[in-house]
Motif scaffolding. Sequence first.
Motif, PDB file in Angstrom:
ATOM      1  N   UNK A  35      -0.186  -6.001   2.508  1.00 33.51           N
ATOM      2  CA  UNK A  35       0.662  -6.641   3.524  1.00 33.51           C
ATOM      3  C   UNK A  35       1.715  -5.656   3.993  1.00 33.51           C
ATOM      4  N   UNK A  36       2.183  -4.861   3.028  1.00 25.84           N
ATOM      5  CA  UNK A  36       3.230  -3.892   3.336  1.00 25.84           C
ATOM      6  C   UNK A  36       2.666  -2.502   3.117  1.00 25.84           C
ATOM      7  N   UNK A  37       3.214  -1.545   3.831  1.00 29.79           N
ATOM      8  CA  UNK A  37       2.712  -0.171   3.744  1.00 29.79           C
ATOM      9  C   UNK A  37       3.890   0.793   3.608  1.00 29.79           C
ATOM     10  N   UNK A  38       3.768   1.707   2.634  1.00 30.75           N
ATOM     11  CA  UNK A  38       4.701   2.829   2.539  1.00 30.75           C
ATOM     12  C   UNK A  38       3.859   4.083   2.730  1.00 30.75           C
ATOM     13  N   UNK A  39       4.129   4.847   3.784  1.00 27.91           N
ATOM     14  CA  UNK A  39       3.356   6.062   4.019  1.00 27.91           C
ATOM     15  C   UNK A  39       4.227   7.273   3.708  1.00 27.91           C
ATOM     16  N   UNK A  40       3.664   8.188   2.886  1.00 27.41           N
ATOM     17  CA  UNK A  40       4.376   9.420   2.544  1.00 27.41           C
ATOM     18  C   UNK A  40       3.534  10.622   2.962  1.00 27.41           C
ATOM     19  N   UNK A  41       4.220  11.716   3.216  1.00 25.11           N
ATOM     20  CA  UNK A  41       3.555  12.983   3.508  1.00 25.11           C
ATOM     21  C   UNK A  41       4.432  14.108   3.015  1.00 25.11           C
ATOM     22  N   UNK A  96       0.840  -1.189   0.000  1.00 28.46           N
ATOM     23  CA  UNK A  96       0.000   0.000   0.000  1.00 28.46           C
ATOM     24  C   UNK A  96       0.874   1.237   0.000  1.00 28.46           C
ATOM     25  N   UNK A  97       0.542   2.186  -0.874  1.00 26.73           N
ATOM     26  CA  UNK A  97       1.300   3.430  -0.983  1.00 26.73           C
ATOM     27  C   UNK A  97       0.353   4.528  -0.532  1.00 26.73           C
ATOM     28  N   UNK A  98       0.588   4.988   0.669  1.00 26.69           N
ATOM     29  CA  UNK A  98      -0.444   5.737   1.365  1.00 26.69           C
ATOM     30  C   UNK A  98       0.032   7.134   1.697  1.00 26.69           C
ATOM     31  N   UNK A  99      -0.891   8.061   1.662  1.00 22.10           N
ATOM     32  CA  UNK A  99      -0.545   9.428   2.039  1.00 22.10           C
ATOM     33  C   UNK A  99      -1.706  10.343   1.737  1.00 22.10           C
ATOM     34  N   UNK A 100      -1.779  11.472   2.451  1.00 28.73           N
ATOM     35  CA  UNK A 100      -2.865  12.423   2.217  1.00 28.73           C
ATOM     36  C   UNK A 100      -2.810  12.947   0.783  1.00 28.73           C
ATOM     37  N   UNK A 101      -3.899  13.560   0.336  1.00 29.90           N
ATOM     38  CA  UNK A 101      -3.887  14.179  -0.987  1.00 29.90           C
ATOM     39  C   UNK A 101      -2.735  15.167  -1.093  1.00 29.90           C
ATOM     40  N   UNK A 156      -1.983   9.373  13.273  1.00 31.49           N
ATOM     41  CA  UNK A 156      -0.852   9.821  14.096  1.00 31.49           C
ATOM     42  C   UNK A 156       0.374  10.100  13.232  1.00 31.49           C
ATOM     43  N   UNK A 157       0.636   9.197  12.257  1.00 31.69           N
ATOM     44  CA  UNK A 157       1.858   9.321  11.460  1.00 31.69           C
ATOM     45  C   UNK A 157       1.808  10.484  10.478  1.00 31.69           C
ATOM     46  N   UNK A 158       0.615  10.778   9.957  1.00 30.87           N
ATOM     47  CA  UNK A 158       0.526  11.827   8.940  1.00 30.87           C
ATOM     48  C   UNK A 158       0.059  13.154   9.518  1.00 30.87           C
ATOM     49  N   UNK A 159      -0.040  13.230  10.858  1.00 25.94           N
ATOM     50  CA  UNK A 159      -0.606  14.432  11.495  1.00 25.94           C
ATOM     51  C   UNK A 159       0.067  15.711  10.989  1.00 25.94           C
ATOM     52  N   UNK A 160       1.391  15.668  10.824  1.00 27.63           N
ATOM     53  CA  UNK A 160       2.096  16.880  10.414  1.00 27.63           C
ATOM     54  C   UNK A 160       2.076  17.128   8.914  1.00 27.63           C
ATOM     55  N   UNK A 161       1.482  16.203   8.131  1.00 28.08           N
ATOM     56  CA  UNK A 161       1.673  16.268   6.680  1.00 28.08           C
ATOM     57  C   UNK A 161       0.409  16.595   5.897  1.00 28.08           C
TER      58      UNK A 161
END
Lengths: 251, 255
Positions: free
Chosen positions: A207-213, A43-48, A239-244
């Motif tokens: 199964x795997x996650x990459x989170x970007x912000x 999963x390639x995850x991150x806010x708009x 919590x992880x993307x709070x600043x992004x």
Amino acid sequence: MCGAPAFPDREGVIEVKQLTKRYGRARAVDDLSFTVQPGHVTGFLGPNGAGKSTTMRLILGLDTPTSGEALVNGRRYATLGRPLHEVGALLDANALHPTRSAYNHLLWMARSNGIDPVRVAEVLEQVGLAGVARKKAGGFSLGMKQRLGIAAALLGDPGVLLFDEPVNGLDPDGVRWIRDLMRSLAAEGRTVLLSSHLMSEMALTADRIVIVGRGRLIVETSVKDLTERYDSLESAYLALTAGSVEYGAAR
Amino acid sequence: MNVLAAEWLKIRSIRSNHLILAISLGAILLAVAVAMSAIAMYDSAPASMRAGARIAELEEVVLIVPQLAMGIMGVLAITSEYATGLIRTSFALVPGRRPVLAAKSVVVGGLGLVVGPVVVFATYAVSWWMLESRYPVAGFADRLPTLVTSSLTVAVYALLGLGLGAVLRSAAGAIAILVGLVYVIPMIVGNLPEPWSERLGSVMLGALPREITGEDLTSSVYGALLSPFAAAVALVLYAAVPLGSGLLLIRGRDV
Ligand SMILES: Nc1ncnc2c1ncn2[C@@H]1O[C@H](COP(=O)(O)OP(=O)(O)O)[C@@H](O)[C@H]1O
Ligand SMILES: [Mg+2]
């Protein structure tokens, strides 16, 4: 034509290495590094606005990186001869000519990469569009367009698949269908990179996650790890993307 | 070859291109209509005036239709991909990118090479069969060289449109320039003071077919200063400069 892979140990691997892309002064992607392995849905995850689509365009050689590089199967995408056999991608389901039929849309793609036209009928069947193959793609619902885009990605039977927000516009049945498809593609040993701005989609798929912000890597880990460390994936993501997160005008 | 087959399928699987071809060939019907009205005019004129009756060459009158139509086909062959986002798919499938534009040139230029001669020679046939008994119509052998060079301009327009589209990436700008080159600029040039009117008039696309063959241009709005060779080079450059620029630019741009 393809022969033995140039880098057997990197077959199916997507490597993003210190990738940076600036548009003017804005950094859409900022020193981003991560690796995607075969056999999983990542999963390639991150806010708009986090830079997911830009990263995918960089991987596909559509945009030129400001610095850094992205490799697929150990090579830059631009050096692939008939890329559909190695990498399939769905970037934008609306990227269609409205008056061209679904069948012809896939057929020109097959032609350009020397793929047997029989595959066109096969993938149309696989995504459930065989009945509307001769209809103009412009008349399709967004959900049908997503299915057509997925069919296009599967055309060359590639080992590496990139999907940019494929769930948008799908009804619950379609969401379920995509989830099962992604998982079965990964189970066949393929590499699946699936972007989304919603964690809820990932819980059951990845199964795997990459989170970007804001273009930067926040975390690269397994879903299991996140569920162990946080109450839920949703709260981990928040919590992880709070600043992004980009709040409207306050960018 | 794969890319060529793909681009051919792209062009023929879009309905608007069928319409553009129909409009281009419709120029032949337009020629019939013009000829019919010329016949009516002749027959209603007093006998004293009939002997001196003159008419412009029908090919020159109607050629603007396939020129513009095929030019627009060339423009849309690439700008429609930018507009829909399909260009990303095209470039992802052929990362070298240039083969995509080259294949489009072959397809669109090839259609121009068919459409141009069909319209020009059919229109000449119309003027021969319908007008020859009333108006002076130059014989086929005399006209043949200019018929050939005129018919080639249709392919030049198709490639010019494609090149402009590849450089500008938007249909509006490319079509505006195309129409400017066919219509507006020749009109402006025709009204410039001499010697500029003749100098610039000699390099207008419309002047080139007859400059190449050396046919008399005194009756035309254009100049006739170029040698046949220079005119042939200029005709090629009208297609080659925008296409070449497109090929240069297409590689490095983000899409
Ligand atoms: N072609 C472009 N020109 C200028 N800015 C862009 C371009 N593409 C993306 N951006 C900007 O880069 C950032 C990341 O965008 P994007 O990759 O689309 O994010 P995501 O897909 O994660 O929503 C955004 O701020 C966006 O406005
Ligand atoms: Mg996006």
